[in-house]
Write a protein that holds these residues in place. Structure first.
Motif, PDB file in Angstrom:
ATOM      1  N   PHE A  20      48.581  42.079  30.052  1.00 56.61           N
ATOM      2  CA  PHE A  20      48.205  42.526  28.706  1.00 56.61           C
ATOM      3  C   PHE A  20      48.777  43.902  28.384  1.00 56.61           C
ATOM      4  O   PHE A  20      48.550  44.435  27.300  1.00 56.61           O
ATOM      5  CB  PHE A  20      46.680  42.551  28.552  1.00 56.61           C
ATOM      6  N   GLY A  21      49.491  44.492  29.331  1.00 53.96           N
ATOM      7  CA  GLY A  21      50.135  45.770  29.091  1.00 53.96           C
ATOM      8  C   GLY A  21      49.301  46.995  29.411  1.00 53.96           C
ATOM      9  O   GLY A  21      49.645  48.097  28.988  1.00 53.96           O
ATOM     10  N   PHE A  22      48.221  46.823  30.141  1.00 56.12           N
ATOM     11  CA  PHE A  22      47.381  47.957  30.494  1.00 56.12           C
ATOM     12  C   PHE A  22      47.988  48.769  31.637  1.00 56.12           C
ATOM     13  O   PHE A  22      48.526  48.203  32.592  1.00 56.12           O
ATOM     14  CB  PHE A  22      45.984  47.483  30.947  1.00 56.12           C
ATOM     15  N   ASN A  23      47.893  50.079  31.531  1.00 53.71           N
ATOM     16  CA  ASN A  23      48.061  50.982  32.659  1.00 53.71           C
ATOM     17  C   ASN A  23      46.666  51.161  33.233  1.00 53.71           C
ATOM     18  O   ASN A  23      45.683  51.203  32.472  1.00 53.71           O
ATOM     19  CB  ASN A  23      48.640  52.325  32.220  1.00 53.71           C
ATOM     20  N   ILE A  24      46.552  51.285  34.557  1.00 55.15           N
ATOM     21  CA  ILE A  24      45.241  51.145  35.182  1.00 55.15           C
ATOM     22  C   ILE A  24      44.930  52.291  36.129  1.00 55.15           C
ATOM     23  O   ILE A  24      45.749  52.677  36.960  1.00 55.15           O
ATOM     24  CB  ILE A  24      45.168  49.801  35.933  1.00 55.15           C
ATOM     25  N   TYR A  25      43.711  52.801  35.973  1.00 55.58           N
ATOM     26  CA  TYR A  25      43.089  53.706  36.935  1.00 55.58           C
ATOM     27  C   TYR A  25      42.007  52.909  37.656  1.00 55.58           C
ATOM     28  O   TYR A  25      41.456  51.950  37.102  1.00 55.58           O
ATOM     29  CB  TYR A  25      42.427  54.899  36.252  1.00 55.58           C
ATOM     30  N   GLU A  26      41.667  53.336  38.868  1.00 55.56           N
ATOM     31  CA  GLU A  26      40.619  52.665  39.633  1.00 55.56           C
ATOM     32  C   GLU A  26      39.647  53.678  40.206  1.00 55.56           C
ATOM     33  O   GLU A  26      40.050  54.789  40.574  1.00 55.56           O
ATOM     34  CB  GLU A  26      41.228  51.860  40.784  1.00 55.56           C
ATOM     35  N   ALA A  27      38.380  53.283  40.285  1.00 50.16           N
ATOM     36  CA  ALA A  27      37.328  54.098  40.894  1.00 50.16           C
ATOM     37  C   ALA A  27      36.436  53.179  41.728  1.00 50.16           C
ATOM     38  O   ALA A  27      36.270  52.007  41.397  1.00 50.16           O
ATOM     39  CB  ALA A  27      36.506  54.788  39.808  1.00 50.16           C
ATOM     40  N   VAL A  28      35.880  53.729  42.811  1.00 51.65           N
ATOM     41  CA  VAL A  28      35.074  52.914  43.732  1.00 51.65           C
ATOM     42  C   VAL A  28      33.595  52.887  43.375  1.00 51.65           C
ATOM     43  O   VAL A  28      32.852  52.058  43.908  1.00 51.65           O
ATOM     44  CB  VAL A  28      35.247  53.358  45.200  1.00 51.65           C
ATOM     45  N   ASP A  29      33.147  53.781  42.500  1.00 52.37           N
ATOM     46  CA  ASP A  29      31.755  53.778  42.043  1.00 52.37           C
ATOM     47  C   ASP A  29      31.653  54.686  40.822  1.00 52.37           C
ATOM     48  O   ASP A  29      32.646  55.276  40.388  1.00 52.37           O
ATOM     49  CB  ASP A  29      30.788  54.201  43.163  1.00 52.37           C
ATOM     50  N   GLY A  30      30.437  54.814  40.293  1.00 53.45           N
ATOM     51  CA  GLY A  30      30.252  55.616  39.090  1.00 53.45           C
ATOM     52  C   GLY A  30      30.575  57.083  39.269  1.00 53.45           C
ATOM     53  O   GLY A  30      31.124  57.715  38.367  1.00 53.45           O
ATOM     54  N   VAL A  31      30.247  57.650  40.415  1.00 50.55           N
ATOM     55  CA  VAL A  31      30.547  59.062  40.674  1.00 50.55           C
ATOM     56  C   VAL A  31      32.053  59.274  40.677  1.00 50.55           C
ATOM     57  O   VAL A  31      32.569  60.209  40.043  1.00 50.55           O
ATOM     58  CB  VAL A  31      29.911  59.523  42.008  1.00 50.55           C
ATOM     59  N   ASP A  32      32.764  58.408  41.380  1.00 51.45           N
ATOM     60  CA  ASP A  32      34.224  58.483  41.427  1.00 51.45           C
ATOM     61  C   ASP A  32      34.812  58.338  40.018  1.00 51.45           C
ATOM     62  O   ASP A  32      35.752  59.048  39.642  1.00 51.45           O
ATOM     63  CB  ASP A  32      34.745  57.390  42.368  1.00 51.45           C
ATOM     64  N   GLY A  69      45.417  42.657  38.424  1.00 51.13           N
ATOM     65  CA  GLY A  69      46.353  41.563  38.169  1.00 51.13           C
ATOM     66  C   GLY A  69      46.087  40.855  36.850  1.00 51.13           C
ATOM     67  O   GLY A  69      47.023  40.396  36.191  1.00 51.13           O
ATOM     68  N   TYR A  70      44.821  40.761  36.458  1.00 47.09           N
ATOM     69  CA  TYR A  70      44.468  40.145  35.177  1.00 47.09           C
ATOM     70  C   TYR A  70      44.885  41.026  34.002  1.00 47.09           C
ATOM     71  O   TYR A  70      45.264  40.525  32.943  1.00 47.09           O
ATOM     72  CB  TYR A  70      42.961  39.907  35.085  1.00 47.09           C
ATOM     73  N   LEU A  71      44.781  42.361  34.167  1.00 51.15           N
ATOM     74  CA  LEU A  71      45.043  43.280  33.059  1.00 51.15           C
ATOM     75  C   LEU A  71      46.522  43.591  32.845  1.00 51.15           C
ATOM     76  O   LEU A  71      46.947  43.835  31.719  1.00 51.15           O
ATOM     77  CB  LEU A  71      44.294  44.597  33.284  1.00 51.15           C
ATOM     78  N   CYS A  96      35.310  35.380  37.719  1.00 51.64           N
ATOM     79  CA  CYS A  96      35.915  35.134  36.413  1.00 51.64           C
ATOM     80  C   CYS A  96      37.409  34.906  36.602  1.00 51.64           C
ATOM     81  O   CYS A  96      37.975  35.232  37.639  1.00 51.64           O
ATOM     82  CB  CYS A  96      35.665  36.304  35.457  1.00 51.64           C
ATOM     83  N   THR A  97      38.009  34.352  35.586  1.00 58.92           N
ATOM     84  CA  THR A  97      39.444  34.096  35.607  1.00 58.92           C
ATOM     85  C   THR A  97      40.147  35.060  34.652  1.00 58.92           C
ATOM     86  O   THR A  97      39.506  35.738  33.845  1.00 58.92           O
ATOM     87  CB  THR A  97      39.748  32.652  35.160  1.00 58.92           C
ATOM     88  N   ALA A  98      41.461  35.065  34.718  1.00 58.66           N
ATOM     89  CA  ALA A  98      42.250  35.859  33.776  1.00 58.66           C
ATOM     90  C   ALA A  98      41.989  35.403  32.347  1.00 58.66           C
ATOM     91  O   ALA A  98      41.902  36.224  31.428  1.00 58.66           O
ATOM     92  CB  ALA A  98      43.733  35.759  34.117  1.00 58.66           C
ATOM     93  N   ASP A  99      41.831  34.086  32.156  1.00 55.82           N
ATOM     94  CA  ASP A  99      41.542  33.566  30.822  1.00 55.82           C
ATOM     95  C   ASP A  99      40.184  34.046  30.316  1.00 55.82           C
ATOM     96  O   ASP A  99      40.031  34.363  29.136  1.00 55.82           O
ATOM     97  CB  ASP A  99      41.584  32.034  30.812  1.00 55.82           C
ATOM     98  N   ASP A 100      39.183  34.082  31.216  1.00 57.70           N
ATOM     99  CA  ASP A 100      37.854  34.573  30.832  1.00 57.70           C
ATOM    100  C   ASP A 100      37.942  36.010  30.325  1.00 57.70           C
ATOM    101  O   ASP A 100      37.398  36.350  29.277  1.00 57.70           O
ATOM    102  CB  ASP A 100      36.880  34.532  32.016  1.00 57.70           C
ATOM    103  N   LEU A 101      38.646  36.844  31.086  1.00 58.33           N
ATOM    104  CA  LEU A 101      38.791  38.243  30.694  1.00 58.33           C
ATOM    105  C   LEU A 101      39.597  38.346  29.401  1.00 58.33           C
ATOM    106  O   LEU A 101      39.231  39.113  28.495  1.00 58.33           O
ATOM    107  CB  LEU A 101      39.446  39.055  31.808  1.00 58.33           C
TER     108      LEU A 101
END
Length: 128
Positions: A23-35, A18-20, A107-112
């Motif tokens: 800013f126009g980001f397309n987003i991928y997600e992973a649950v840990d480093g291996v993922d 939601g924060y990103l 953190c907040t959206a402003d922080d990021l």
């Protein structure tokens, strides 16, 4: 721009998404480093940004940073730790492992946004 959010908490991934998005980001997600490593091997484009939690199962954020530190194919990916790990020594270890920036939770959206502007990824936000 493309971002990868690496966090074992679905709630945190949702918040960061939601924060990103504004800013126009397309987003991928992973649950840990291996993922995340598996995902990076599958997707055709290297993300511009990775937001990385420290404490995750299988491969934590610090291990993930160490595993990609010398990969030339990922050299342009900006790596930001987004974690509750607040000890100064932890910050130093993350930066030494290859993080470009460090953001403490909560953190907040402003922080990021401030961190992204500092890194030159978005235009600085100015108060009206």
């Amino acid at each position: 721009m493309l971002a990868l959010i690496i966090d074992d908490s679905a709630v945190i991934r949702s918040i960061l998404r939601g924060y990103l998005l504004p800013f126009g980001f397309n987003i991928y997600e992973a649950v840990d480093g291996v993922d995340a490593l598996d995902l990076l091997a599958e997707i055709p484009t290297v993300p511009d940004l990775a937001l990385i939690d420290w404490h995750m199962p299988r491969m934590n954020g610090l291990e993930f940073l160490r595993s990609i530190r010398r990969r030339q194919d990922l050299a342009a990916m900006v790596r930001m730790m987004v974690t509750s790990e607040s000890e100064p020594g932890s910050i130093v270890r993350a930066l030494a492992a290859g993080a470009h920036e460090y953001l403490l939770k909560p953190c907040t959206a402003d922080d990021l946004g401030e961190k992204l502007a500092y890194l030159g990824m978005v235009a600085p936000v100015t108060a009206p």
